[in-house]
Enzyme design. Structure first.
Site, PDB file in Angstrom:
ATOM      1  N   HIS A 273      -5.069   1.358   7.232  1.00 21.27           N
ATOM      2  CA  HIS A 273      -3.643   1.876   7.475  1.00 21.27           C
ATOM      3  C   HIS A 273      -3.345   3.175   6.675  1.00 21.27           C
ATOM      4  O   HIS A 273      -2.812   4.272   6.965  1.00 21.27           O
ATOM      5  CB  HIS A 273      -2.471   0.780   7.290  1.00 21.27           C
ATOM      6  CG  HIS A 273      -1.130   1.383   7.262  1.00 21.27           C
ATOM      7  ND1 HIS A 273      -0.188   1.006   8.524  1.00 21.27           N
ATOM      8  CD2 HIS A 273      -0.319   1.876   6.598  1.00 21.27           C
ATOM      9  CE1 HIS A 273       0.884   1.405   8.420  1.00 21.27           C
ATOM     10  NE2 HIS A 273       0.801   2.102   7.000  1.00 21.27           N
ATOM     11  N   GLU A 274      -3.618   2.948   5.194  1.00 17.35           N
ATOM     12  CA  GLU A 274      -3.304   3.908   4.139  1.00 17.35           C
ATOM     13  C   GLU A 274      -4.218   5.242   4.410  1.00 17.35           C
ATOM     14  O   GLU A 274      -3.856   6.429   4.286  1.00 17.35           O
ATOM     15  CB  GLU A 274      -3.522   3.456   2.631  1.00 17.35           C
ATOM     16  CG  GLU A 274      -2.757   2.208   2.178  1.00 17.35           C
ATOM     17  CD  GLU A 274      -1.422   2.375   2.496  1.00 17.35           C
ATOM     18  OE1 GLU A 274      -0.732   1.527   2.946  1.00 17.35           O
ATOM     19  OE2 GLU A 274      -0.853   3.637   2.766  1.00 17.35           O
TER      20      GLU A 274
ATOM     21  N   CYS B 103       5.693   0.141   8.101  1.00 15.73           N
ATOM     22  CA  CYS B 103       5.080   1.030   7.278  1.00 15.73           C
ATOM     23  C   CYS B 103       6.391   1.623   6.573  1.00 15.73           C
ATOM     24  O   CYS B 103       7.526   1.754   7.213  1.00 15.73           O
ATOM     25  CB  CYS B 103       4.681   2.169   8.353  1.00 15.73           C
ATOM     26  SG  CYS B 103       4.224   3.671   7.330  1.00 15.73           S
ATOM     27  N   LEU B 104       6.239   1.721   5.311  1.00 15.65           N
ATOM     28  CA  LEU B 104       7.410   2.448   4.496  1.00 15.65           C
ATOM     29  C   LEU B 104       7.934   3.500   4.940  1.00 15.65           C
ATOM     30  O   LEU B 104       8.954   4.092   4.829  1.00 15.65           O
ATOM     31  CB  LEU B 104       6.992   2.482   3.155  1.00 15.65           C
ATOM     32  CG  LEU B 104       6.420   0.948   2.452  1.00 15.65           C
ATOM     33  CD1 LEU B 104       5.768   1.546   1.109  1.00 15.65           C
ATOM     34  CD2 LEU B 104       7.445  -0.039   2.467  1.00 15.65           C
TER      35      LEU B 104
ATOM     36  N   GLY C 254       0.993  -1.178   0.007  1.00 21.75           N
ATOM     37  CA  GLY C 254       0.000   0.194   0.048  1.00 21.75           C
ATOM     38  C   GLY C 254       0.842   1.222  -0.081  1.00 21.75           C
ATOM     39  O   GLY C 254       1.981   1.122   0.433  1.00 21.75           O
TER      40      GLY C 254
ATOM     41  N   HIS D 296      -2.819   7.514   6.964  1.00 20.67           N
ATOM     42  CA  HIS D 296      -2.015   8.244   6.524  1.00 20.67           C
ATOM     43  C   HIS D 296      -2.578   9.686   5.855  1.00 20.67           C
ATOM     44  O   HIS D 296      -1.958  10.840   6.151  1.00 20.67           O
ATOM     45  CB  HIS D 296      -1.072   7.386   5.245  1.00 20.67           C
ATOM     46  CG  HIS D 296       0.251   6.818   5.609  1.00 20.67           C
ATOM     47  ND1 HIS D 296       1.102   7.211   6.293  1.00 20.67           N
ATOM     48  CD2 HIS D 296       0.346   5.411   5.569  1.00 20.67           C
ATOM     49  CE1 HIS D 296       1.985   6.261   6.639  1.00 20.67           C
ATOM     50  NE2 HIS D 296       1.538   5.095   6.195  1.00 20.67           N
TER      51      HIS D 296
ATOM     52  N   GLN E 134       2.569  10.104   2.038  1.00 21.67           N
ATOM     53  CA  GLN E 134       3.941   9.391   2.057  1.00 21.67           C
ATOM     54  C   GLN E 134       4.982   9.923   1.095  1.00 21.67           C
ATOM     55  O   GLN E 134       6.182   9.794   1.327  1.00 21.67           O
ATOM     56  CB  GLN E 134       3.768   7.911   2.111  1.00 21.67           C
ATOM     57  CG  GLN E 134       2.958   7.168   3.257  1.00 21.67           C
ATOM     58  CD  GLN E 134       2.973   5.813   3.130  1.00 21.67           C
ATOM     59  OE1 GLN E 134       2.307   5.097   2.517  1.00 21.67           O
ATOM     60  NE2 GLN E 134       4.269   4.984   3.841  1.00 21.67           N
TER      61      GLN E 134
HETATM   62  O1  LIG Z   1       3.541   2.109   4.673  1.00 22.16           O
HETATM   63  C1  LIG Z   1       2.828   1.975   3.869  1.00 22.16           C
HETATM   64  O2  LIG Z   1       1.616   2.361   3.994  1.00 22.16           O
HETATM   65  C2  LIG Z   1       2.979   0.369   3.416  1.00 22.16           C
HETATM   66  C3  LIG Z   1       2.557  -0.509   4.403  1.00 22.16           C
HETATM   67  C4  LIG Z   1       1.107  -0.812   4.202  1.00 22.16           C
HETATM   68  C5  LIG Z   1       0.623  -1.808   5.207  1.00 22.16           C
HETATM   69  C6  LIG Z   1       1.237  -1.995   6.589  1.00 22.16           C
HETATM   70  C7  LIG Z   1       0.675  -2.694   7.565  1.00 22.16           C
HETATM   71  C8  LIG Z   1      -0.226  -3.450   7.082  1.00 22.16           C
HETATM   72  C9  LIG Z   1      -0.717  -3.712   5.798  1.00 22.16           C
HETATM   73  C10 LIG Z   1      -0.393  -2.851   4.999  1.00 22.16           C
HETATM   74  C11 LIG Z   1       3.696  -1.587   4.411  1.00 22.16           C
HETATM   75  O3  LIG Z   1       4.848  -1.107   4.762  1.00 22.16           O
HETATM   76  S1  LIG Z   1       3.574  -2.508   3.085  1.00 22.16           S
HETATM   77  C12 LIG Z   1       4.980  -3.790   3.454  1.00 22.16           C
HETATM   78  C13 LIG Z   1       4.111  -4.991   3.965  1.00 22.16           C
HETATM   79  C14 LIG Z   1       4.243  -6.069   2.976  1.00 22.16           C
HETATM   80  C15 LIG Z   1       3.207  -7.153   3.461  1.00 22.16           C
HETATM   81  C16 LIG Z   1       2.533  -7.065   4.362  1.00 22.16           C
HETATM   82  C17 LIG Z   1       2.434  -6.041   5.193  1.00 22.16           C
HETATM   83  C18 LIG Z   1       3.390  -5.068   5.214  1.00 22.16           C
HETATM   84 ZN   LIG Z   2       2.292   3.437   6.158  1.00 20.35          ZN
END
Ligand SMILES: O=C(O)C[C@@H](Cc1ccccc1)[C@H](O)SCc1ccccc1
Ligand SMILES: [Zn+2]
Length: 166
Positions: free
Chosen positions: A134-135, A92-93, A47, A138, A52
């Site tokens: 989560h998004e 979270c990225l 996501g 943000h 971000q």
């Molecule tokens: O920073 C973001 O928004 C991307 C997030 C999205 C996300 C976070 C937690 C749970 C679900 C989605 C992630 O960093 S994307 C990396 C990732 C990959 C597989 C599973 C969970 C998170």
């Molecule tokens: Zn995030």
């Protein structure tokens, strides 16, 4: 590829403003969506919210599929219904190398405008529901670390400060 803002960058706290639906079909907006997907896939992530990448408008891209084949675009998303609870260890990225349990609704119904500029409604549960919530946080200037205890948040801040100095 777009640069992803990292905590505690205060720009991540900006509340995104709604997108003018008439702009979604424009080449400029479609190009921004392509750039968001490219950045998300390369991170890699499932996501990415416009906040971000320092774009403070209400849109986000998601693809929770294993083979990167289900790209989803949500413009001006709103959650219509929430049901149940689930705990998921989130990352979270924008908060690299930090993971923590967050409790969110288990099933949701969301309304948004899609890549084609048309409004749609979608039911989501499991990881897709977690990602959408989560998004959307943000876009409201919220980060998953906001759900942690002050003590744990302080530990996160110290760990990231050390990582930046390294
Ligand atoms: O920073 C973001 O928004 C991307 C997030 C999205 C996300 C976070 C937690 C749970 C679900 C989605 C992630 O960093 S994307 C990396 C990732 C990959 C597989 C599973 C969970 C998170
Ligand atoms: Zn995030």
């Amino acid at each position: 590829k777009l640069d992803i803002l990292e905590y505690p960058d205060t720009r991540l706290r900006t509340v995104a403003r709604p997108v003018d639906a008439a702009q979604v079909a424009s080449t400029a907006f479609q190009t921004r969506l392509d750039d968001m997907f490219e950045t998300m896939y390369e991170a890699p992530g499932i996501g990415l919210a416009a906040s971000q990448v320092d774009v403070h408008e209400r849109f986000m891209v998601i693809d929770v599929s294993d083979d990167r084949s289900q790209p989803l675009v949500f413009v001006n998303p709103e959650i219509l219904e929430r049901e149940g609870e689930q705990v998921y260890q989130e990352g979270c990225l924008s908060v690299p190398e930090i993971f923590a349990d967050v409790t969110r609704a288990n099933a949701i119904k969301v309304r948004a405008i899609g890549r084609d500029g048309e409004a749609f409604e979608m039911a989501a549960d499991g990881l897709l529901a977690v990602c959408i919530q989560h998004e959307m946080d943000h876009l409201a200037g919220k980060l998953f670390v906001d759900y942690l205890s002050p003590l744990k948040r302080e530990m996160v801040r110290k760990k990231l400060a050390k990582r930046r100095r390294a």
